[in-house]
Design a protein around this motif. Structure first.
Motif: not given
Length: 139
Positions: A1-2, A4-7
């Motif tokens: 998830m991290y 995905h959110n922060h690339q």
């Protein structure tokens, strides 16, 4: 998830904080896991974090948890981190450190019946993780 959110991949200090948060949120019904987290920080240096059951943590040069901790940590403090010594500090190579860790676990295994029959030694560097299993008891 991290990711995905922060690339980007999560850094070791960020993982350390996330584990602390997870343990703290469960403090009223804790996991009772005393964790050690290790990785490589942004500067390429080794990072070791030691936790209590409710998420308090600190970065330290070496850490250990479990029943053999009282035998292993004083040795690592003296030999690896050079605490309480007056002689000049020497830089230890990877092979020397692995041999010291093996000796520490053999000693703990001889004095503590709960230490187990083998130790997994993971060497973490910028190139990845190398895993070695070292048997402690041959009986």
């Amino acid at each position: 998830m991290y990711q995905h959110n922060h690339q980007k991949d999560m850094s070791t200090p960020s993982i350390a904080q996330a584990l602390s948060n997870q343990l703290y949120f469960r403090r009223f019904f804790p996991y009772y896991a005393f964790n050690v987290l290790a990785g490589v920080d942004e500067e390429g240096k080794g990072a070791v974090y030691s936790y209590d059951a409710v998420g308090s943590f600190e970065r330290c040069p070496a850490a250990g948890k479990g029943s053999g901790q009282s035998f292993i940590i004083p040795l690592l403090d003296n030999v690896i981190t050079h605490r309480n010594r007056n002689d000049p500090e020497t830089v230890l190579g990877r092979a020397e450190v692995v041999e010291i860790v093996k000796d520490a676990f053999v000693s703990a295994g001889e004095r503590d019946i709960y230490t187990g029959d083998a130790v997994e030694i993971l060497i973490i560097d910028k190139d990845g993780i190398q895993k070695t299993t070292f048997p402690l008891k041959k009986d």
